[in-house]
Design a protein around this motif. Structure first.
Motif, PDB file in Angstrom:
ATOM      1  N   ASN A  76      22.364 -22.704   9.371  1.00 25.61           N
ATOM      2  CA  ASN A  76      21.992 -21.598  10.140  1.00 25.61           C
ATOM      3  C   ASN A  76      22.822 -20.424   9.410  1.00 25.61           C
ATOM      4  OD1 ASN A  76      20.536 -22.780  12.192  1.00 25.61           O
ATOM      5  ND2 ASN A  76      22.161 -23.345  13.269  1.00 25.61           N
ATOM      6  N   ARG A  78      23.655 -16.740  10.720  1.00 23.25           N
ATOM      7  CA  ARG A  78      23.813 -16.092  11.640  1.00 23.25           C
ATOM      8  C   ARG A  78      23.937 -14.411  11.491  1.00 23.25           C
ATOM      9  NH1 ARG A  78      24.053 -19.399  16.066  1.00 23.25           N
ATOM     10  NH2 ARG A  78      24.387 -21.483  15.605  1.00 23.25           N
ATOM     11  N   SER A  79      23.740 -13.853  12.527  1.00 26.98           N
ATOM     12  CA  SER A  79      23.890 -12.308  12.570  1.00 26.98           C
ATOM     13  C   SER A  79      25.376 -11.794  12.494  1.00 26.98           C
ATOM     14  CB  SER A  79      23.041 -11.708  13.565  1.00 26.98           C
ATOM     15  OG  SER A  79      23.580 -12.022  15.018  1.00 26.98           O
ATOM     16  N   THR A  83      29.243 -18.864  16.456  1.00 28.18           N
ATOM     17  CA  THR A  83      28.280 -20.081  16.621  1.00 28.18           C
ATOM     18  C   THR A  83      27.402 -19.572  17.879  1.00 28.18           C
ATOM     19  OG1 THR A  83      29.752 -21.317  18.056  1.00 28.18           O
ATOM     20  CG2 THR A  83      29.651 -22.027  15.774  1.00 28.18           C
ATOM     21  N   ALA A  85      26.376 -16.322  17.889  1.00 30.35           N
ATOM     22  CA  ALA A  85      25.500 -15.367  17.461  1.00 30.35           C
ATOM     23  C   ALA A  85      23.767 -15.678  17.115  1.00 30.35           C
ATOM     24  CB  ALA A  85      26.115 -14.798  16.037  1.00 30.35           C
ATOM     25  N   ILE A  87      20.539 -16.787  15.314  1.00 26.70           N
ATOM     26  CA  ILE A  87      20.202 -17.209  13.977  1.00 26.70           C
ATOM     27  C   ILE A  87      18.746 -16.367  13.430  1.00 26.70           C
ATOM     28  CG2 ILE A  87      19.418 -19.295  13.022  1.00 26.70           C
ATOM     29  CD1 ILE A  87      20.311 -21.030  15.373  1.00 26.70           C
ATOM     30  N   TRP A 106      34.324 -17.779   8.038  1.00 26.23           N
ATOM     31  CA  TRP A 106      32.888 -17.506   7.773  1.00 26.23           C
ATOM     32  C   TRP A 106      32.982 -16.792   6.494  1.00 26.23           C
ATOM     33  CZ3 TRP A 106      28.922 -18.959  11.220  1.00 26.23           C
ATOM     34  CH2 TRP A 106      29.426 -19.487  12.482  1.00 26.23           C
TER      35      TRP A 106
END
Length: 131
Positions: A76, A78-79, A83, A85, A87, A106
């Protein structure tokens, strides 16, 4: 019925082991929990303080700049670095992403299509490739 010294000593040894082994297991569990909690707090604190390492990301993956290779099909994007946030894309195995910055476990990346987002750093998910 009498006991000889050998069986008495054996019983004492068995009693000692039955007391020591559970405590040893408990100590091991506590050490793991404390270490994991300390690591989590350290990563969370560094994220809250905005600790980052940034490189200028202007090109495409692989041309004299760092990039991130996806190691897990269906990873994913993500924004936000969380986890929970949203996708924004699902990435393919071996996909290459432009590396922008790293923050507390991250990577902020950009796809070749120009979509920016966050992926889990390292482990079985991604690999940072330096030029």
């Amino acid at each position: 019925m009498g006991h000889d010294e050998g069986s008495s000593g054996g019983n004492l040894l068995l009693r000692a082991i039955s007391v020591v082994v559970p405590w040893t297991a408990l100590v091991v569990v506590l050490v793991v929990v404390i270490a994991t909690t300390a690591e989590y707090r350290s990563e969370r604190r560094s994220w809250e303080l905005g600790a980052t390492s940034t490189v200028e990301a202007t090109g495409t993956p692989g041309d004299t700049q760092a990039f991130v290779r996806v190691l897990s099909d269906g990873l994913n994007l993500r924004s936000e670095p969380s986890t929970s946030a949203a996708i924004i894309a699902v990435l393919a195995l071996d996909q290459q992403l432009v590396f922008i910055e790293e923050r507390a476990g991250w990577y902020r990346v950009r796809t070749t299509e120009g979509t920016e987002g966050w992926v889990a750093a390292g482990g079985r998910y991604t690999e940072l490739i330096q030029p």
